[in-house]
Structures are given as C-alpha cells and as structure tokens.
Design a protein around this motif. Structure first.
Motif, PDB file in Angstrom:
ATOM      1  N   VAL A  10      -1.260  -4.068  -4.607  1.00 46.38           N
ATOM      2  CA  VAL A  10      -1.727  -2.825  -3.987  1.00 46.38           C
ATOM      3  C   VAL A  10      -2.999  -2.305  -4.664  1.00 46.38           C
ATOM      4  O   VAL A  10      -3.426  -1.185  -4.415  1.00 46.38           O
ATOM      5  CB  VAL A  10      -0.650  -1.712  -3.961  1.00 46.38           C
ATOM      6  CG1 VAL A  10       0.576  -2.165  -3.211  1.00 46.38           C
ATOM      7  CG2 VAL A  10      -0.285  -1.255  -5.348  1.00 46.38           C
ATOM      8  N   ASN A  60       2.799   9.087 -12.902  1.00 45.87           N
ATOM      9  CA  ASN A  60       2.743   8.756 -11.472  1.00 45.87           C
ATOM     10  C   ASN A  60       3.686   9.654 -10.675  1.00 45.87           C
ATOM     11  O   ASN A  60       4.027   9.353  -9.540  1.00 45.87           O
ATOM     12  CB  ASN A  60       3.049   7.278 -11.221  1.00 45.87           C
ATOM     13  CG  ASN A  60       4.467   6.892 -11.618  1.00 45.87           C
ATOM     14  OD1 ASN A  60       5.139   7.651 -12.307  1.00 45.87           O
ATOM     15  ND2 ASN A  60       4.903   5.727 -11.182  1.00 45.87           N
ATOM     16  N   ARG A 101       6.643   8.662 -16.786  1.00 44.57           N
ATOM     17  CA  ARG A 101       6.928   8.986 -15.396  1.00 44.57           C
ATOM     18  C   ARG A 101       6.218  10.265 -14.930  1.00 44.57           C
ATOM     19  O   ARG A 101       6.232  10.584 -13.749  1.00 44.57           O
ATOM     20  CB  ARG A 101       8.439   9.126 -15.193  1.00 44.57           C
ATOM     21  CG  ARG A 101       9.093   7.781 -15.100  1.00 44.57           C
ATOM     22  CD  ARG A 101      10.576   7.843 -15.357  1.00 44.57           C
ATOM     23  NE  ARG A 101      11.176   6.522 -15.111  1.00 44.57           N
ATOM     24  CZ  ARG A 101      11.782   6.187 -13.987  1.00 44.57           C
ATOM     25  NH1 ARG A 101      11.917   7.071 -13.024  1.00 44.57           N
ATOM     26  NH2 ARG A 101      12.268   4.986 -13.815  1.00 44.57           N
ATOM     27  N   MET A 142       6.796  10.183 -10.835  1.00 43.06           N
ATOM     28  CA  MET A 142       8.108   9.685 -10.448  1.00 43.06           C
ATOM     29  C   MET A 142       9.190  10.709 -10.784  1.00 43.06           C
ATOM     30  O   MET A 142      10.292  10.677 -10.253  1.00 43.06           O
ATOM     31  CB  MET A 142       8.423   8.360 -11.145  1.00 43.06           C
ATOM     32  CG  MET A 142       7.718   7.164 -10.534  1.00 43.06           C
ATOM     33  SD  MET A 142       8.102   6.901  -8.790  1.00 43.06           S
ATOM     34  CE  MET A 142       9.605   5.940  -8.933  1.00 43.06           C
ATOM     35  N   ILE A 155       2.596  -1.865   3.498  1.00 42.73           N
ATOM     36  CA  ILE A 155       2.813  -0.428   3.590  1.00 42.73           C
ATOM     37  C   ILE A 155       1.502   0.351   3.606  1.00 42.73           C
ATOM     38  O   ILE A 155       1.349   1.346   4.299  1.00 42.73           O
ATOM     39  CB  ILE A 155       3.712   0.017   2.413  1.00 42.73           C
ATOM     40  CG1 ILE A 155       5.154  -0.134   2.832  1.00 42.73           C
ATOM     41  CG2 ILE A 155       3.414   1.422   1.970  1.00 42.73           C
ATOM     42  CD1 ILE A 155       6.105   0.086   1.728  1.00 42.73           C
ATOM     43  N   HIS A 156       0.552  -0.120   2.815  1.00 43.25           N
ATOM     44  CA  HIS A 156      -0.733   0.594   2.750  1.00 43.25           C
ATOM     45  C   HIS A 156      -1.741   0.069   3.765  1.00 43.25           C
ATOM     46  O   HIS A 156      -2.903   0.467   3.742  1.00 43.25           O
ATOM     47  CB  HIS A 156      -1.314   0.479   1.342  1.00 43.25           C
ATOM     48  CG  HIS A 156      -0.509   1.214   0.317  1.00 43.25           C
ATOM     49  ND1 HIS A 156      -0.427   2.581   0.280  1.00 43.25           N
ATOM     50  CD2 HIS A 156       0.278   0.769  -0.684  1.00 43.25           C
ATOM     51  CE1 HIS A 156       0.361   2.949  -0.719  1.00 43.25           C
ATOM     52  NE2 HIS A 156       0.812   1.873  -1.308  1.00 43.25           N
ATOM     53  N   MET A 206       3.782   1.097 -11.418  1.00 38.18           N
ATOM     54  CA  MET A 206       4.786   1.113 -12.479  1.00 38.18           C
ATOM     55  C   MET A 206       5.599  -0.182 -12.521  1.00 38.18           C
ATOM     56  O   MET A 206       5.989  -0.720 -11.494  1.00 38.18           O
ATOM     57  CB  MET A 206       5.721   2.305 -12.222  1.00 38.18           C
ATOM     58  CG  MET A 206       6.743   2.525 -13.308  1.00 38.18           C
ATOM     59  SD  MET A 206       7.429   4.184 -13.162  1.00 38.18           S
ATOM     60  CE  MET A 206       7.380   4.686 -14.865  1.00 38.18           C
ATOM     61  N   ARG A 235       0.199   7.111  -6.317  1.00 40.04           N
ATOM     62  CA  ARG A 235       1.103   6.041  -6.751  1.00 40.04           C
ATOM     63  C   ARG A 235       0.551   4.661  -6.438  1.00 40.04           C
ATOM     64  O   ARG A 235       0.935   3.677  -7.065  1.00 40.04           O
ATOM     65  CB  ARG A 235       2.475   6.229  -6.111  1.00 40.04           C
ATOM     66  CG  ARG A 235       3.185   7.440  -6.692  1.00 40.04           C
ATOM     67  CD  ARG A 235       4.614   7.512  -6.245  1.00 40.04           C
ATOM     68  NE  ARG A 235       5.231   8.714  -6.793  1.00 40.04           N
ATOM     69  CZ  ARG A 235       6.094   9.463  -6.129  1.00 40.04           C
ATOM     70  NH1 ARG A 235       6.427   9.142  -4.895  1.00 40.04           N
ATOM     71  NH2 ARG A 235       6.616  10.523  -6.696  1.00 40.04           N
ATOM     72  N   LYS A 236      -0.358   4.603  -5.487  1.00 43.76           N
ATOM     73  CA  LYS A 236      -1.033   3.335  -5.228  1.00 43.76           C
ATOM     74  C   LYS A 236      -1.977   3.033  -6.392  1.00 43.76           C
ATOM     75  O   LYS A 236      -2.101   1.898  -6.830  1.00 43.76           O
ATOM     76  CB  LYS A 236      -1.823   3.450  -3.927  1.00 43.76           C
ATOM     77  CG  LYS A 236      -2.562   2.196  -3.550  1.00 43.76           C
ATOM     78  CD  LYS A 236      -3.275   2.368  -2.228  1.00 43.76           C
ATOM     79  CE  LYS A 236      -4.232   1.230  -1.968  1.00 43.76           C
ATOM     80  NZ  LYS A 236      -5.217   1.024  -3.024  1.00 43.76           N
ATOM     81  N   PHE A 256       9.120  -1.584 -14.196  1.00 41.09           N
ATOM     82  CA  PHE A 256      10.335  -0.957 -14.714  1.00 41.09           C
ATOM     83  C   PHE A 256      10.992  -1.796 -15.801  1.00 41.09           C
ATOM     84  O   PHE A 256      10.657  -2.957 -16.027  1.00 41.09           O
ATOM     85  CB  PHE A 256      11.319  -0.710 -13.568  1.00 41.09           C
ATOM     86  CG  PHE A 256      10.816   0.277 -12.558  1.00 41.09           C
ATOM     87  CD1 PHE A 256      11.217   1.604 -12.606  1.00 41.09           C
ATOM     88  CD2 PHE A 256       9.919  -0.104 -11.568  1.00 41.09           C
ATOM     89  CE1 PHE A 256      10.744   2.519 -11.686  1.00 41.09           C
ATOM     90  CE2 PHE A 256       9.449   0.803 -10.640  1.00 41.09           C
ATOM     91  CZ  PHE A 256       9.857   2.115 -10.697  1.00 41.09           C
ATOM     92  N   ARG A 264       3.572  -7.884  -7.627  1.00 41.67           N
ATOM     93  CA  ARG A 264       3.811  -6.999  -6.488  1.00 41.67           C
ATOM     94  C   ARG A 264       2.991  -5.719  -6.632  1.00 41.67           C
ATOM     95  O   ARG A 264       2.481  -5.154  -5.668  1.00 41.67           O
ATOM     96  CB  ARG A 264       5.315  -6.670  -6.445  1.00 41.67           C
ATOM     97  CG  ARG A 264       5.721  -5.692  -5.386  1.00 41.67           C
ATOM     98  CD  ARG A 264       7.231  -5.578  -5.317  1.00 41.67           C
ATOM     99  NE  ARG A 264       7.797  -5.006  -6.531  1.00 41.67           N
ATOM    100  CZ  ARG A 264       9.106  -4.905  -6.762  1.00 41.67           C
ATOM    101  NH1 ARG A 264       9.967  -5.359  -5.887  1.00 41.67           N
ATOM    102  NH2 ARG A 264       9.549  -4.376  -7.873  1.00 41.67           N
ATOM    103  N   LEU A 265       2.860  -5.295  -7.886  1.00 38.07           N
ATOM    104  CA  LEU A 265       2.104  -4.089  -8.184  1.00 38.07           C
ATOM    105  C   LEU A 265       0.604  -4.323  -8.024  1.00 38.07           C
ATOM    106  O   LEU A 265      -0.106  -3.526  -7.418  1.00 38.07           O
ATOM    107  CB  LEU A 265       2.445  -3.723  -9.633  1.00 38.07           C
ATOM    108  CG  LEU A 265       1.932  -2.456 -10.200  1.00 38.07           C
ATOM    109  CD1 LEU A 265       2.348  -1.319  -9.312  1.00 38.07           C
ATOM    110  CD2 LEU A 265       2.550  -2.273 -11.581  1.00 38.07           C
ATOM    111  N   ILE A 302       0.865   9.527  -2.244  1.00 41.70           N
ATOM    112  CA  ILE A 302       0.829   8.119  -1.871  1.00 41.70           C
ATOM    113  C   ILE A 302      -0.376   7.431  -2.499  1.00 41.70           C
ATOM    114  O   ILE A 302      -0.280   6.347  -3.058  1.00 41.70           O
ATOM    115  CB  ILE A 302       0.819   8.003  -0.330  1.00 41.70           C
ATOM    116  CG1 ILE A 302       2.200   8.421   0.174  1.00 41.70           C
ATOM    117  CG2 ILE A 302       0.443   6.625   0.132  1.00 41.70           C
ATOM    118  CD1 ILE A 302       2.224   8.835   1.609  1.00 41.70           C
TER     119      ILE A 302
END
Lengths: 285, 252
Positions: free
Chosen positions: B165, B52, B49, B54, B112-113, B90, B85-86, B92, B161-162, B82
C-alpha cells in the motif's frame, strides 16, 4: 452405611442413569423415523413423487405439495437471508453497545421462542389482509421468513463474532474503511457459520404447518402455482389434511408423505453439516 | 534543528482512568530506525498505536498532546484516517496473514485503496514480495494458503502486504517475539534493508535487538519517557541511572 457410600457403586449407579436418560432421548427418534420408513416406503415411487393427486387426494402423487414447499423455502431464503445477515452485521459490528441494542437483541432472542401459530396469525393479519397479498406463496414465504429471522440473525452474529479480532485490526491498519473490513476481512470467514445456521432454520421452516396454514396452504389444489400470488399445497399441511380431514385415506399415503417431509429435513440438515465440516477442516486459526 | 518525520509532544494517554503514557515527547527521524524499549506494560505498544491511531478502536481511550507527521497533527479534526493508516502501516506481534492465498493477502491493500487495476496487481505482488525477499521462495505457490508458510515467512508476508500500500512509516510491534533466533536475524536484516526507503519505529522487549538494528532508542518506564538518544550512546553511556539499570539487567 459404608456399603451405601462405596464410590465404585455410586459410579455404577450414576453411569446407569446417565445412559438411561440418553436412551430415553434417542429411542423416540429411532422409533419415529423407523415407523415412518417402514410404513411409508411402500408407497414411495416415481409416480408418488412426480404426479398430481387424484380422487380427492386418495390416490396419485404429492408433487404439488413438494413443489409448493420448495417454492416456500426459496422464498424464505430470498427474504430472510439478506435481511438476516445485514441486521446481524449491524448489530455485531456497527451498533453502539447501549440499552437500545441490548433491548433489540433480547427481543430477537425472544422472538425465536414465539410459537409458530402466532407467526401464522401475524402473517394472516399483515401480509394476507393488510398488504392485500391474499393467501399466496408471497405471503407464506414472508411469514416463514419472519419466523426464521431470529435464528438466522443469532447464528450470523455468533459467526461474525467468532472471526478473530486480528483480522479486523490488520484490515484497519492497512487503511480499510469499516465496510471494506467487514466485506473483505470478516464476512468471508463468517459465511460458513452463517450458512449453516440459515440452512438449519430453513429446514425447520420447511416443516412448519402453522405459519402457512392461513397464509398460503391450499387444501386440495391438483395443479402447480403459476405465480407468487397463487396459493400452493405444501408438504406439512398436506400431511395434516391427509391425517385429519380426509376420511378413508390409505395410511400408507400419510406415512409416505411424512417420509418425504422427514427426508427433506434430514437432507437439508446433512447439507448444513457437510458445509460446516468442510469449512472446519479448512479453517486454521 | 531538522524537523522529525514524526514529532510527538506532551503526549498523555488514558485507558479510562488509567494513564498509560505521561507527557511523552519524542522526535522520530526520517529513514532511520527508532526503537522503543522498556519492560512489559510500560506503554511501548500504546505509544506505537498512537502513531496510526489504532487506539481509536479501544473504548474509553483518551489522548492529550500532539502527534505530528510531516508537520500535520494526526489528531486534528480534518485528518483522513484512511490516508493516515495507508501512510503509517503496522506489523503486529504475531504474524497475522489472512487465511487466504499469498497473492490475495498482498492484493488486499492495493485493492482496497484502488491503487491498481486488476492487471497491475501481479506486478505489485511481485514487487512487494521481492522487497521482503520472499519472491524466489514463493513465486510458484502464490495461490497457496498463506497459513502454510513458516512463522518467519508469514511475518515477511505481513510486511510485504504492508509495503504493497506504499506506506512511508512502518510501525513494528515486537515483530520477532513469536519467532526463533534464526528467523529473528533474518527479519532484522530485512529491517536494515527497508530502512533506506521507510521510517521504521520498532517496539521490542529484546535489548540486543534494539542495539543491533536501531539508530535511535527510547527507554520507556511506567508510561514515562526516561531517556531518548542515539542507540550507541544510550547503550554505552546512558545518562540516567534507570536506563543503565535496565540495559545492564539490574532492573527491578
């Protein structure tokens, strides 16, 4: 001695008192609703709901009061909902946990306990006189909105905090900003709880007399308001007037008005409960 | 010597007064899988963590030392969190899709991006799902809730989902610990496929898993990096006694 301490007997006694207390709670509710329904339903008619009052409120309908209360509820939503949700978001997501935040939260909780007549006086002093809105739907809605805010904020904060932390984590880890996270990953999942809390607080606002007494309510106004700066009749105040200020009103008229008011509150509560249970079945985390 | 994709130097990490990482120095190479192993509470997840940021979300967290990604110190004052993290995504421990549709889960990041127009979103969703091998299973039920999927599918969805981006580095925090052995094997296979495009850092409890998938392995104990090296060396001829004890199960 042994007889007295018999656990089975104790069990029975305890059970009896618990049941008794519950009945004591439930009975008045049943009686109130029952009496109102029995005595009020005889005057209920399409005319009663849709006509203007006549003969100094001794005859005719209560439509202006229903319409006035409707306007006040809509006005309360317009003013209280955005402010309530935004401040709840600020308090639960943005504010630093410090002494000031705790003080604000304490103040909000305490505001919820302030008697409604105090809000009425505040509305008179601030909205009616100081801001010069006069006795009007605007002033009344604002007063009711101020009164509803603490409950809306508290319910919204609880709903926001009930959204799992992992939603926020995922959103941040994908590179979302704080506002994007709140807007897209938190708020949609908190909305049912927020709405339920809001509706319940609105049903209380719809039934309050004191806050509208000096800020909007008209004693007898057999016409509909034309703008938000007009006075209006409202159900709870109309009921108060019928019961205490107008001699020789048929008792049925009073009970009929009370029935409409109770029905309105029950309806709003049912909507709140339905929304909540609908989303509860959909929610799976 | 080649610069790593990620260069960790002299990293100390504190939760309040508790020091969770002590002087960790580590080089993570591009497009290879680096596993971080060690017993519970040794600081594996904390280290992950840090990559990135976190840990920024935790109150009282403090960091010393440097973490450079592509030569840029990610704890520098000019770093855009931003963008970081893009670039560094990560996965989980527990699969954590949003309780919304499969499509919307994957569209979340790109939206979002502002990576794509509304018209281009279906393409991104398809590409991302194909990349994790879910497209054929799910193409007809994209509007269904992501929570209806099995645990393994959910975890794949989270990876998709990761990927949507367009990250460069995937951090995986015990991604299989909530999955059964068959599902675990499938996720491991996926990791090996993804390796040719992404730099992967995986934290795992499971030493067999580290041995199966990783190219490099780091053994962490009580916040200290005990040993770091190529996985086959670390598992066959560990240099340190502690490492040998741990991987042979004679630990503690």
């Amino acid at each position: 001695m042994n007889q007295l301490m018999n656990p089975r007997r104790t069990e029975k006694i305890v059970f009896f008192f618990l049941l008794l207390s519950t009945l004591v709670v439930v009975l008045p509710v049943i009686l109130v609703v029952g009496i109102i329904v029995v005595r009020g339903s005889s005057v209920l008619s399409w005319e009663f709901l849709t006509a203007l009052p006549r003969m100094g409120m001794k005859a005719g309908g209560i439509f202006p009061a229903i319409f006035g209360t409707f306007c006040l509820v809509v006005g309360t939503v317009v003013f209280a909902l955005p402010v309530g949700i935004f401040s709840a978001i600020y308090l639960s997501e943005y504010s630093k946990r410090g002494r000031l935040t705790r003080l604000i939260e304490l103040a909000i909780v305490n505001l919820a306990g302030v008697p409604s007549v105090v809000y009425g006086l505040f509305g008179l002093g601030f909205f009616v006189v100081f801001l010069n809105f006069g006795a009007s739907i605007l002033a009344g809605s604002l007063t009711l909105a101020v009164m509803s805010l603490p409950v809306i904020i508290t319910a919204s904060r609880e709903a926001l905090q009930a959204v799992p932390k992992s939603f926020r984590e995922v959103s941040y880890s994908l590179g979302a900003t704080k506002w994007q996270t709140i807007r897209h990953a938190v708020l949609p999942h908190a909305l049912p709880g927020i709405l339920t809390g809001t509706i319940l607080s609105l049903s209380r606002a719809a039934g309050e007399t004191a806050p509208i007494l000096f800020t909007v309510a008209a004693f007898y106004l057999p016409k509909l308001p034309k703008s938000v700066f007009d006075q209006a009749m409202a159900l709870p105040y109309h009921l108060y007037v019928l019961s205490t200020q107008v001699p020789n009103v048929k008792l049925e008229l009073q009970y009929g008005t009370a029935l409409v008011l109770v029905a309105l509150a029950v309806l709003m509560n049912i909507v709140g409960i339905v929304i909540r249970s609908y989303f509860r079945t959909k929610k799976q985390w | 010597m080649v610069e790593g994709k990620i260069e960790i130097r002299g990293l100390n990490f504190y939760y309040g007064t508790f020091q969770a990482l002590q002087d960790v120095t580590l080089r993570i190479r591009e497009r290879e899988i680096t596993a971080i192993i060690g017993p519970s509470g040794c600081g594996k997840s904390t280290l992950l963590r840090c990559l990135n940021r976190m840990n920024d979300l935790i109150k009282g967290a403090r960091i010393e030392g440097s973490v450079k990604i592509d030569g840029e110190d990610i704890y520098g004052s000019s770093v855009d969190l931003i963008r970081l993290r893009k670039k560094v995504g990560m996965v989980f421990q527990r699969p954590n899709p949003f309780p919304i549709s499969i499509f919307d889960n994957i569209a979340y990041g790109p939206a979002i991006h502002h990576l794509a127009s509304k018209q281009a979103l279906p393409d991104i969703v398809e590409r991302s799902l194909r990349a994790v091998g879910l497209w054929d299973e799910l193409k007809d039920r994209l509007s269904g809730s992501a929570l209806m999927l099995s645990g393994e599918q959910q975890q794949r969805l989270c990876i998709a989902r990761l990927i949507a981006v367009e990250p460069e580095i995937l951090l995986m925090d015990e991604p299989c610990s909530a999955l059964d052995p068959v599902a675990t094997a499938k996720i491991e296979k996926l990791m090996l496929e993804l390796k040719c495009r992404y730099t992967i850092v995986i934290v795992t409890h499971n030493m067999q898993q580290a041995a199966r998938v990783s190219d490099w392995a780091a053994y962490l104990y009580l916040g200290k990096l005990i040993e770091f090296g190529e996985t086959k060396m670390l598992f066959t001829t560990p240099k340190k006694r502690e490492t040998e004890d741990y991987i042979t199960g004679r630990f503690g």
